[in-house]
Design an enzyme around this catalytic site. Structure first.
Site, short mmCIF file in Angstrom:
data_model
loop_
_atom_site.label_atom_id
_atom_site.label_comp_id
_atom_site.label_asym_id
_atom_site.label_seq_id
_atom_site.Cartn_x
_atom_site.Cartn_y
_atom_site.Cartn_z
N ARG B 62 0.70 -1.26 0.06
CA ARG B 62 -0.63 0.02 0.42
C ARG B 62 0.72 1.25 0.28
NH1 ARG B 62 -3.69 0.07 4.87
NH2 ARG B 62 -4.68 -1.73 3.51
N ARG B 172 -3.49 2.28 17.75
CA ARG B 172 -4.80 1.65 16.40
C ARG B 172 -4.03 3.16 15.20
NH1 ARG B 172 -7.54 -1.57 14.40
NH2 ARG B 172 -8.91 -2.11 14.84
N LYS B 173 -5.14 2.59 13.98
CA LYS B 173 -4.58 3.56 12.95
C LYS B 173 -5.45 4.67 12.97
CE LYS B 173 -8.88 1.94 10.05
NZ LYS B 173 -8.95 1.29 8.67
N GLY B 427 -17.03 -6.00 2.51
CA GLY B 427 -17.27 -7.38 2.50
C GLY B 427 -17.53 -8.04 3.42
N CYS B 432 -14.64 -0.89 5.45
CA CYS B 432 -13.93 -1.04 5.16
C CYS B 432 -14.22 -0.16 3.50
CB CYS B 432 -12.60 -1.71 4.18
SG CYS B 432 -11.42 -1.92 5.89
N GLY B 433 -15.49 -0.80 3.03
CA GLY B 433 -16.23 0.03 1.75
C GLY B 433 -16.73 1.38 2.29
#
Lengths: 514, 501
Positions: B62, B172-173, B427, B432-433
């Site tokens: 990424r 965390r992110k 999904g 994430c989408g």
């Protein structure tokens, strides 16, 4: 025993499970002998619900006790749904794995393998998973029949271990024609046992089912750094010309990753390749643009033979080739040269000059300096090659061609060059004459025969030392046509690019330059 | 008593993933199965390298593309990397204006990172517990409606956050975004800077705590602070340092910034961040949280006049954001041939070719690639956003991208829509989408159908990124994929004014 309860088909056609059946002695039945806790209840939410997803995530992360779930599977109150098994399997310790493998759930590999496989690659590298599963699974597979062995190996094969590699190897050998075994070839690659390189290369190269060849190639890809280069490089080189474009493409890409692969790929540039594969080789090699410095003719005109050579080289290299005549002003590179040079991080200057005359000694350094400035401004390196006449391989090719022709015609050859100045040039001419095995004659452009006045010319081959027709070769032809000579008048050989072998040598060499 | 660190926290504390960079060639030679598990699944992500359990041995990289800006030369380097992977290779445009490359071998990593560095690209700290790619207005610098050019601000924040003294072990992110136009919807970020006035002076109001997850979804809320543009890097660093020190490291499902804000209370959190900011010499100003973002994002597709007279950007729809090597290389060529060589990536997973002179438009619009990446895709395809799906992600319950593409194509065959409808496909519940941001959101699920467990999708409806933003709500808890086109057709007719052809 843990066994998948048989579904009951009710009147409404919807599948239900029998009510939970609790084994009287779970420990004796192989279920892990944890103290039975009365508060262990399992209430798995409906498929598709968010609650079920969260329950299974907790189970997967070891946040809830797996025993209750195992027990529920054992007593039939829970169906062995793939998502449940997938969440349950990673957290099991060795004793629970042994129990699970001894249960009816593991009588056939299908259910557990399908459930475990999606997460297995990440799990198999975990020491805890390896400790829990490797030996029990090895034992389980060793005693299974060959069909079931094939079914279990997708799980077992992800543990990198000599015993597993041996099992995979033996299974592949035993089931070479069985489609189910072909999927093991990538796993064999993952094992990275150097002795398997030859098998994988053989299965990729030799005629056989295409799927098997693809899988063997993927095995080679996944273990790439482990295979002996002596086996791998010739195998992949052979596959570059494969009729299956996907196989050929992958072979190109794998070769490109090898330290010595670029050499093999450059050789591939001169082979007959499918256009798409050739383009792929070119992309992998990122050849630098070439500047071919040539003598040129009046007004900077460049003979057709040289232009054709440049075009052929460019087509094979997939990079621009610029012809620059010594007699012309500094040429402006075509717009593709600098982007290509940046991609290759270099531009290569190749003087296609045959003798170290004034052009090589004076003009070449001047032009090279100009290119040095230009390449530096573009942030790319300038690679300089010696002038062509000095290349030992070129001299050898020239000598071989002349020798063959002399032998064929039973004539002696003289090679002609225009007058040269200086000791260096004289030494070079002497050296080249020795290499070529025939004498040189210095003769003026405007009247070549005058330079040959002292030479016996009967049954002689005259080779003007020029790549393409120039004033010397053309004047010599004209003079000979008009001269009155004996029957065995000398024969003028064509310029060197007119010789098939020499043109091929030059094309191949230029194409294969980095 | 010091709480016990989780396995992930232990791995992070033990060694920084950035230290693996020098070892990549040796690690590749040994094979990924020989890697320490924590290196493989955790630390490599500090270099932007992702082990993918669904494709063992084939890794993902990424990138970091601040503000979604990429040059043709850079895209060609990435195209080359994908091309090397043959049929295993692909690239996805992400919802963070970023690219991720798939199908790479571990052997590819060292040369790829080197090649990327040579053209000014990095994949550093693009995964796991790091500040992720920083997004900005995809039209920055060319937008006739621009309030502020976000590119230099995003670049400055990234530079500051990747500096040697910045945090490398967050709990965390962390998502950061900078708005620069009236349609900069950014409330799904942990930290969002929205253009705002204070006493008539342009600057940014600070929003905090936005995130989507399997457990909870929240839009960012005003921190009631205002900053000048040049303060954004320092303030971002202060927020991250405080988060690094104070964030929850015990429960990863409660470690996003919003939980910290809630734990301290908004006022307490603000005071703590201001104290941290003051140690960097910074001072923020109180603000009522009003900002200049007033409407939902534009699609940016098609031919559009730039703020520079005579120049245009051409927005191309990339179905589900998925690219192959040939497409990437050709996009780079088109950008160079018809524009300035620069491209932009949007959060809707599309691509823009910028700086196209008026005279070059006909030639660009006639390029064969535009048959694939249309400047005028259908009303659904234009706004379809998708996560990667089960082809590459082990969490995903459905093959999201292929499902989305086939369903959208089918719906466009059946229906005429009066306006684009934004569909977000994801999904699994990890979201994430961003299904809650879609006018229609789809989430992979399993459902029982005719006695069998089948792939299905939950349907969410009503996400709004306009002036009164709201998250989509559950509309149907599981439509089998085989019936999804029918169900969505009905929904589009009833709720979105679609007409059957």
């Amino acid at each position: 025993m843990i066994r998948p309860p048989a579904p009951v088909q009710p009147q409404d056609g919807v599948s239900h499970r029998r009510p939970a059946r609790v084994d009287a002695h779970p420990a004796a039945a192989g279920v892990p002998t944890q103290p039975r806790r009365s508060d262990l209840t399992v209430d798995l939410a409906e498929p598709g619900s968010e609650r079920r997803w969260q329950q299974l995530q907790q189970l997967r992360r070891g946040l809830v006790d797996a025993d209750a779930w195992l027990q529920a599977l054992a007593d039939g109150s829970l169906a062995p749904e793939p998502d449940l098994l997938a969440a349950l399997i990673p957290g099991l310790d060795r004793s629970r794995v042994e129990a699970l493998l001894a249960s009816e759930l593991a009588a056939e590999p299908g259910l557990l393998v399908k459930a475990a496989l999606p997460d297995w690659p990440a799990r198999a590298v975990q020491p805890a998973c390896r400790e829990a599963w490797l030996e029990p699974l090895l034992h389980h597979v060793a005693v299974a029949d060959s069909v079931h062995q094939l079914g279990w190996l997708p799980l077992l094969g992800l543990f990198r271990e000599a015993k597993v590699a041996r099992l995979l190897r033996e299974t592949v050998h035993r089931h070479l024609t069985a489609e189910a075994a072909w999927g093991l070839l990538p796993l064999l690659g993952l094992q990275r046992q150097p002795q398997d390189g030859a098998l994988l290369v053989r299965l990729a190269v030799e005629p056989g089912p295409l799927q098997r060849r693809h899988q063997a190639l993927e095995g080679l890809a996944l273990g790439l750094s482990a295979w002996p280069q002596a086996v791998l490089v010739p195998g992949l080189s052979a596959l570059v010309t494969d009729l299956d474009p996907a196989v050929a493409a992958k072979a190109v890409d794998l070769l490109a990753r090898l330290p010595v692969g670029a050499v093999a790929l450059r050789q591939g540039l001169t082979r007959a390749l499918d256009p798409e594969i050739l383009a792929r080789v070119q992309r992998r090699l990122r050849c630098s643009p070439l500047v071919l410095l040539v003598h040129g003719r009046h007004g900077g005109h460049i003979p057709d033979e040289l232009q054709q050579l440049a075009a052929d080289v460019a087509a094979r290299r997939g990079a621009p080739v610029l012809l620059q005549a010594l007699t012309a002003a500094q040429s402006t590179p075509d717009p593709e040269v600098w982007p290509a040079a940046r991609r290759a991080r270099a531009l290569t200057l190749v003087p296609l000059l045959l003798l170290p005359g004034g052009h090589v000694r004076s003009d070449l350094p001047r032009l090279a300096s100009q290119w040095q400035v230009a390449t530096r401004a573009q942030g790319v390196a300038l690679r300089r090659r010696p002038f062509l006449g000095a290349w030992p391989a070129w001299q050898a090719a020239l000598a071989q061609a002349l020798a063959r022709r002399q032998e064929l015609d039973q004539r002696r050859a003289l090679w002609l060059h225009h007058p040269l100045q200086g000791a260096l040039a004289r030494r070079f001419v002497g050296h080249l004459s020795a290499v070529l095995g025939c004498p040189a004659v210095s003769t003026p452009y405007e009247s070549p025969l005058r330079g040959l006045a002292d030479q016996p010319l009967e049954r002689t081959l005259l080779q003007p030392l020029t790549l393409a027709a120039n004033r010397l070769s053309e004047t010599l032809d004209l003079e000979l046509q008009s001269a009155t000579m004996a029957q065995d008048q000398p024969e003028v050989l064509p310029p060197l690019l007119g010789w098939t072998d020499l043109r091929r040598f030059l094309l191949t060499t230029l194409v294969q330059l980095p | 008593m010091t709480p016990t660190l989780s396995r992930i926290e232990q791995a992070k504390a033990e060694r920084c993933g950035l230290d693996l960079a020098a070892e990549l060639p040796a690690l590749a030679a040994g094979g990924w199965e020989n890697l320490d598990e924590d290196d493989l699944t955790i630390r490599l992500k500090w270099l932007g390298i992702f082990f993918r359990p669904v494709t063992p041995g084939r890794f993902m990289v990424r990138l970091r593309l601040p503000n979604g800006v990429i040059q043709a030369d850079q895209l060609e380097v990435l195209a080359e990397a994908v091309d090397r992977c043959g049929s295993d290779g692909s690239a996805d445009i992400t919802t963070r204006q970023n690219l991720q490359l798939r199908g790479l071998l571990l052997e590819d990593m060292a040369p790829l990172l080197q090649a990327m560095e040579a053209v000014g690209l990095t994949s550093r700290q693009s995964g796991h517990d790091n500040p992720r790619n920083i997004t900005g207005n995809p039209l920055a610098g060319i937008d006739p409606e621009e309030i502020v050019d976000t590119r230099p601000l995003v670049a400055a924040i990234q530079t500051r956050l990747l500096a040697a003294d910045a945090p490398r072990n967050l709990p965390r992110k962390f998502n950061i975004a900078v708005g620069g136009a009236p349609d900069s919807f950014l409330l799904h970020n942990d930290l969002a800077y929205l253009p705002a006035l204070r006493d008539g002076q342009p600057g940014f109001t600070v929003m905090v705590g936005g995130f989507f997850s399997a457990q909870r979804n929240a839009l960012a809320i005003p921190l009631h602070l205002w900053l000048r543009a040049e303060q954004l890097p320092g303030f971002s660093l202060a927020v991250l340092r405080h988060f690094e020190r104070s964030g929850n490291r015990q429960a990863r499902n409660k470690s996003r910034l919003m939980y910290l804000v809630e734990a301290l209370g908004l006022d307490g959190y603000r005071d703590a961040v201001l104290a941290e900011f003051s140690t960097l010499g910074g001072e923020a100003f109180p603000h009522d949280g009003h900002h200049l973002v007033t409407r939902a994002p534009r699609s940016a597709l098609g031919v559009n006049a730039q703020s520079q007279r005579g120049l245009h950007w051409v927005g191309l729809g990339v179905p589900m954001g998925r690219l192959d090597a040939a497409g990437m290389a050709e996009l780079a060529q088109l950008a160079r041939r018809h524009g300035s060589g620069e491209l932009r990536l949007t959060e809707a997973q599309n691509v823009l070719i910028v700086d196209v002179p008026e005279a070059a438009l006909p030639a660009l619009l006639a390029e064969p690639l535009l048959q694939r990446f249309s400047p005028e895709p259908g009303a659904l395809m234009a706004e379809a956003v998708s996560c990667t799906g089960s082809r590459y992600c082990s969490f995903a319950l459905i093959p999201t991208k292929t499902t989305a593409q086939s369903v959208v194509e089918e719906l466009e065959r059946r229906l005429e829509l009066p306006h684009p409808v934004r569909t977000h496909w994801t999904g699994c519940p990890n979201a994430c989408g961003q299904p809650y941001m879609g006018e229609i959101g789809l989430m992979g699920a399993k459902a029982r159908h005719e006695g069998q467990m089948v792939e299905a999708a939950k349907v969410f409806v009503g996400g709004d990124m306009g002036s009164d933003p709201r998250l989509a709500e559950l509309h149907d808890k599981g439509v089998p994929l085989s019936q999804l086109a029918d169900a969505l057709e009905e929904l589009l007719v009833v709720r979105f004014g679609a007409r059957r052809r």
